[in-house]
Write a protein that holds these residues in place. Structure first.
Motif, PDB file in Angstrom:
ATOM      1  N   THR A   1       0.736  -1.125  -0.042  1.00  0.00           N
ATOM      2  CA  THR A   1       0.019  -0.183   0.041  1.00  0.00           C
ATOM      3  C   THR A   1       0.917   1.103   0.044  1.00  0.00           C
ATOM      4  O   THR A   1       1.883   1.417   0.762  1.00  0.00           O
TER       5      THR A   1
ATOM      6  N   ALA B   1      -4.716 -10.570   0.813  1.00  0.00           N
ATOM      7  CA  ALA B   1      -5.233  -9.137   0.681  1.00  0.00           C
ATOM      8  C   ALA B   1      -4.823  -8.456   1.709  1.00  0.00           C
ATOM      9  O   ALA B   1      -4.517  -9.018   2.674  1.00  0.00           O
TER      10      ALA B   1
ATOM     11  N   ALA C   1      -5.383  -4.117   3.680  1.00  0.00           N
ATOM     12  CA  ALA C   1      -6.163  -2.820   3.617  1.00  0.00           C
ATOM     13  C   ALA C   1      -5.667  -1.621   4.243  1.00  0.00           C
ATOM     14  O   ALA C   1      -4.362  -1.857   5.273  1.00  0.00           O
TER      15      ALA C   1
ATOM     16  N   SER D   1     -10.282  -8.003   4.181  1.00  0.00           N
ATOM     17  CA  SER D   1      -9.405  -8.823   3.613  1.00  0.00           C
ATOM     18  C   SER D   1      -9.651 -10.320   3.229  1.00  0.00           C
ATOM     19  O   SER D   1      -9.393 -11.027   2.388  1.00  0.00           O
TER      20      SER D   1
ATOM     21  N   ILE E   1     -11.992 -10.446   0.229  1.00  0.00           N
ATOM     22  CA  ILE E   1     -11.328 -10.574  -0.785  1.00  0.00           C
ATOM     23  C   ILE E   1     -10.740 -11.821  -1.357  1.00  0.00           C
ATOM     24  O   ILE E   1     -11.010 -12.235  -2.350  1.00  0.00           O
TER      25      ILE E   1
ATOM     26  N   GLN F   1      -8.314  -7.607  -8.940  1.00  0.00           N
ATOM     27  CA  GLN F   1      -9.181  -6.320  -8.983  1.00  0.00           C
ATOM     28  C   GLN F   1     -10.623  -6.332  -8.858  1.00  0.00           C
ATOM     29  O   GLN F   1     -11.200  -5.474  -8.171  1.00  0.00           O
TER      30      GLN F   1
ATOM     31  N   CYS G   1     -11.147  -6.573  -5.103  1.00  0.00           N
ATOM     32  CA  CYS G   1     -10.993  -5.505  -4.373  1.00  0.00           C
ATOM     33  C   CYS G   1     -12.151  -4.464  -4.605  1.00  0.00           C
ATOM     34  O   CYS G   1     -12.704  -3.811  -3.756  1.00  0.00           O
TER      35      CYS G   1
ATOM     36  N   PHE H   1      -7.844  -1.386  -0.749  1.00  0.00           N
ATOM     37  CA  PHE H   1      -7.485  -2.647  -0.438  1.00  0.00           C
ATOM     38  C   PHE H   1      -6.574  -2.820  -1.828  1.00  0.00           C
ATOM     39  O   PHE H   1      -6.606  -2.085  -2.921  1.00  0.00           O
TER      40      PHE H   1
ATOM     41  N   ALA I   1      -4.557  -6.447  -3.569  1.00  0.00           N
ATOM     42  CA  ALA I   1      -4.773  -8.134  -3.519  1.00  0.00           C
ATOM     43  C   ALA I   1      -3.771  -8.616  -4.355  1.00  0.00           C
ATOM     44  O   ALA I   1      -3.462  -8.091  -5.582  1.00  0.00           O
TER      45      ALA I   1
ATOM     46  N   GLY J   1      -5.842  -3.380  -7.159  1.00  0.00           N
ATOM     47  CA  GLY J   1      -6.153  -2.318  -5.865  1.00  0.00           C
ATOM     48  C   GLY J   1      -7.290  -1.457  -6.317  1.00  0.00           C
ATOM     49  O   GLY J   1      -7.609  -1.223  -7.301  1.00  0.00           O
ATOM     50  N   TYR J   2      -7.971  -1.006  -5.000  1.00  0.00           N
ATOM     51  CA  TYR J   2      -9.392  -0.268  -5.375  1.00  0.00           C
ATOM     52  C   TYR J   2      -9.671   0.399  -4.076  1.00  0.00           C
ATOM     53  O   TYR J   2      -9.066  -0.022  -3.124  1.00  0.00           O
ATOM     54  N   CYS J   3     -10.184   1.741  -4.286  1.00  0.00           N
ATOM     55  CA  CYS J   3     -10.439   2.326  -2.770  1.00  0.00           C
ATOM     56  C   CYS J   3     -11.634   3.300  -2.923  1.00  0.00           C
ATOM     57  O   CYS J   3     -12.340   3.440  -4.281  1.00  0.00           O
TER      58      CYS J   3
END
Length: 329
Positions: free
Chosen positions: A48, A237, A239, A252, A255, A266, A269, A290, A292, A301-303
């Motif tokens: 991260t 995964a 976070a 996590s 995921i 993807q 997440c 997150f 993964a 990754g995604y938020c």
């Protein structure tokens, strides 16, 4: 366990005798699936935020032939020792009482895990978490007990509150207003995942938590299944962000289970973030991100909010990727 290894080795030996086309025909595999099964495992590190020094160190460890567990530990230790990073380790922002308290966890390929909560006066919380995993029958130690255990294991006592963090805390006390600042204050966790040459996955997570939190507050970072989860058959995964929301959805673990069901890192997440959004109407006021990694070395990754990014280091290079977000800029 020995029987399982024997059967596995016997199967691999038989496969070596049979021709590749015959294996594919008997298993009903197409060429794409066969390539996926037979291609060489390639080491990779995923973390991260923009922590280039941490991922570089972890990659060095992997290239030396060490395990993914060693890589993630040594990788996040770089950030724990960096006083300029005020979200982990030494120099971390304190709670509202002026105490720097650390949370961390680590998990290996066999599902072994260790965690420390509300740890004070020890720089490398992740290493204490590893000692909990390897030297005790427990998963988690907290507070004074975790600190005492660290001293027994030879960790030195050190004041974690630096002059910079103390000055900022003194300034904060003038108003004592608490409102998380997206992608600044909530840049509170370094999570790292890695695959080594043997194809084994491990992960680690470390944080000083939210700045000026209520004393005793614990987020998702030391909670196995929330801030971090590893399943060596599937992937891992981790976070970052507002840990309370990650805990509520066991993010996590969710995921990894989605990847087990066939979702890409993807996709998994994105589903995890959207579940948080669906359950919290105030999602615009906080950040959760997150990352993964699956067994094939594929990443995602995604938020919620724009601004979260993650580092990847592999034979293909060292890169920083801005994560996609639920809320667009």
């Amino acid at each position: 366990m020995q029987r399982r290894k024997f059967l596995k080795n016997s199967t691999l030996g038989t496969a070596g005798i049979l021709s590749t086309p015959l294996i594919a025909a008997q298993a009903g595999l197409n060429s794409e699936s066969l390539n996926s099964l037979t291609r060489e495992t390639k080491p990779i590190v995923l973390a991260t935020w923009d922590v280039a020094n941490a991922t570089s160190r972890a990659w060095e460890v992997l290239k030396e032939g060490a395990t993914s567990l060693d890589a993630v530990e040594q990788g996040v230790m770089v950030e724990e020792a960096d006083e300029n990073n005020q979200t982990v380790g030494k120099g971390g922002r304190p709670d509202r009482d002026g105490q720097v308290t650390l949370d961390a966890c680590i998990m290996d390929k066999d599902g072994n895990c260790g965690s420390v909560v509300y740890l004070r006066n020890i720089v490398h919380a992740v290493s204490v978490a590893r000692k909990v995993m390897e030297e005790t029958p427990h998963v988690m130690l907290a507070g004074d007990g975790a600190e005492k255990f660290a001293y027994e294991q030879g960790f030195p006592k050190e004041d974690l509150l630096t002059a910079r963090s103390r000055q900022e805390w003194e300034e904060w006390k003038k108003t004592s207003q608490y409102k998380p600042i997206i992608n600044i204050e909530n840049h509170d966790t370094i999570g790292m995942l890695a695959i080594d040459r043997k194809g084994d996955i491990s992960g680690a997570c470390t944080t000083s938590g939210m700045a000026y939190k209520i004393a005793g507050r614990v987020g998702d970072s030391p909670i196995i299944g929330a801030g971090l989860f590893i399943d060596n058959e599937v992937g891992g995964a981790t976070a970052t962000g507002v840990g309370e929301e990650v805990v509520r959805t066991v993010g996590s673990f969710l995921i990894v289970e989605l990847m087990r069901q066939g979702k890409s890192p993807q996709e998994a997440c994105e589903i995890a973030v959207k579940r948080i959004v669906a359950k919290n109407p105030g999602y615009r006021d906080f950040q959760v991100g997150f990352i993964a990694l699956n067994k094939k070395g594929e990443t995602g990754g995604y938020c919620i909010q724009p601004g979260f990014s993650y580092r990847t280091y592999s034979e293909e290079g060292h890169s920083l990727t801005p994560a996609g977000s639920y809320i667009n800029q």
